[in-house]
Write a protein that holds these residues in place. Sequence first.
Motif, mmCIF file in Angstrom:
data_model
loop_
_atom_site.group_PDB
_atom_site.id
_atom_site.type_symbol
_atom_site.label_atom_id
_atom_site.label_comp_id
_atom_site.label_asym_id
_atom_site.label_seq_id
_atom_site.Cartn_x
_atom_site.Cartn_y
_atom_site.Cartn_z
ATOM 1 N N ILE A 97 -16.592 -69.779 45.551
ATOM 2 C CA ILE A 97 -17.189 -70.686 46.457
ATOM 3 C C ILE A 97 -17.504 -70.190 47.796
ATOM 4 O O ILE A 97 -16.436 -69.702 48.498
ATOM 5 N N LYS A 98 -18.646 -70.251 48.491
ATOM 6 C CA LYS A 98 -18.760 -69.564 49.725
ATOM 7 C C LYS A 98 -19.463 -70.861 50.510
ATOM 8 O O LYS A 98 -20.544 -70.910 50.690
ATOM 9 N N PRO A 99 -18.639 -71.725 51.011
ATOM 10 C CA PRO A 99 -19.230 -72.959 51.956
ATOM 11 C C PRO A 99 -19.854 -72.127 53.302
ATOM 12 O O PRO A 99 -19.518 -71.164 53.570
ATOM 13 N N GLY A 151 -22.585 -75.255 47.699
ATOM 14 C CA GLY A 151 -22.067 -74.330 48.666
ATOM 15 C C GLY A 151 -22.843 -74.646 50.077
ATOM 16 O O GLY A 151 -22.274 -74.207 51.299
ATOM 17 N N THR A 182 -7.424 -79.162 44.992
ATOM 18 C CA THR A 182 -8.303 -77.932 44.259
ATOM 19 C C THR A 182 -8.662 -78.715 42.846
ATOM 20 O O THR A 182 -9.703 -78.218 42.537
ATOM 21 N N PHE A 203 -11.017 -71.254 46.237
ATOM 22 C CA PHE A 203 -12.403 -71.057 46.958
ATOM 23 C C PHE A 203 -13.008 -69.279 46.236
ATOM 24 O O PHE A 203 -13.998 -69.172 45.926
ATOM 25 N N MET A 206 -19.248 -80.295 46.703
ATOM 26 C CA MET A 206 -19.366 -78.990 47.061
ATOM 27 C C MET A 206 -21.063 -78.818 47.541
ATOM 28 O O MET A 206 -21.240 -77.639 48.166
ATOM 29 N N ALA A 252 -18.455 -80.534 41.737
ATOM 30 C CA ALA A 252 -19.726 -79.815 42.421
ATOM 31 C C ALA A 252 -20.538 -80.861 43.198
ATOM 32 O O ALA A 252 -20.966 -80.388 44.321
ATOM 33 N N GLN A 271 -13.184 -69.233 42.447
ATOM 34 C CA GLN A 271 -14.516 -70.021 41.954
ATOM 35 C C GLN A 271 -15.777 -69.348 42.521
ATOM 36 O O GLN A 271 -16.821 -69.650 42.175
#
Length: 341
Positions: free
Chosen positions: A321-323, A296, A285, A316, A293, A290, A319
Amino acid sequence: MSYTVALNFEDGVSRFIECNDGETVLDAAYRHKVNLPMDCSDGVCGTCKCHCHQGEFELGDEYIDEALSDEEAAEGMVLTCQMVPSSDCVVQVPVASSLCKTGVDRRQATITRIEQLSEDSIEVEIDIEGEGFSFLPGQYVHLEVPGKGAHRSYSFSSRPGSSRASFLIRNVPGGLMSGYLTGQAKPGDQLAVTGPMGSFYLREITRPVLMLAGGTGLAPFLSMLEQLAETGCEMPLHLIYGVNRDDHLVKTAALDAFAERLPTFSYTTVVVDEASDHPRKGYVTQHMDAEVMHGGDVDVYLCGPPPMVDAVLKHFDAQGIKPQSFHYEKFTPNQASEEAA
């Protein structure tokens, strides 16, 4: 011409059938003695409704809206009585395999090679008897511990389509399978293989991919990369591989070879041990910058021990973060894997 259709049942069992050119999935399944749910077989009742995760197919226009709406069809829902594949496909069946009068495949296998790669990991190769033991890259099987009446679950590290399979197995002190492999097993020994199973597998790649591996959780990614090296991939692929100690890093030569064969593939390694001289220390992690990632717009695959999986999930969330998609599998040494699609 024929196409391979993977039928994934809700109890985790997968069955693979060959669908002839112009043949519906329902008819092909029955030909393979897999009784998929159905009532009318005319596109009227909707009983055979499933979800196609990947692959190309035709549905025609002989079904009615009450059986399958336009909205459902747009989301990948299909009627197997109308679905005619034009490529290999993966179909999610919303019932248990036992209700379709089928079950998991069980075969005998012969150990061909055992190698202790590190204090922490063992690589095992087996030859599986019979024709075509199919699986999706990322799936796992149960390997029976000979003479113990027990099994352990391991992901394939080899490419689908070969009768010779390999596995990367964690060496657990006092573990049932570990004890067998390090103290008794030898080439020529036989053991039972049951599977394949699992919803953690490589989907069709349409955007960048980030792979996160912890320890022997590297195994399914080796299988995925073997497949991608065969088929090619134009999208960026990045693997972050974390271990506790320097000497737990294994198969890096294989990863280097994948980087040669797959120009879009790269990887980094991370070591937890603070005393290590490794250039990247800490947890995965802490090394998800960036760049990997892609804002996203990325599909994330994660396989590792439960604390690692939980840490990534919390990271996730923290942060924001939504992949685009997130597929993970967490494992413990003495029980079957726990998955999320």
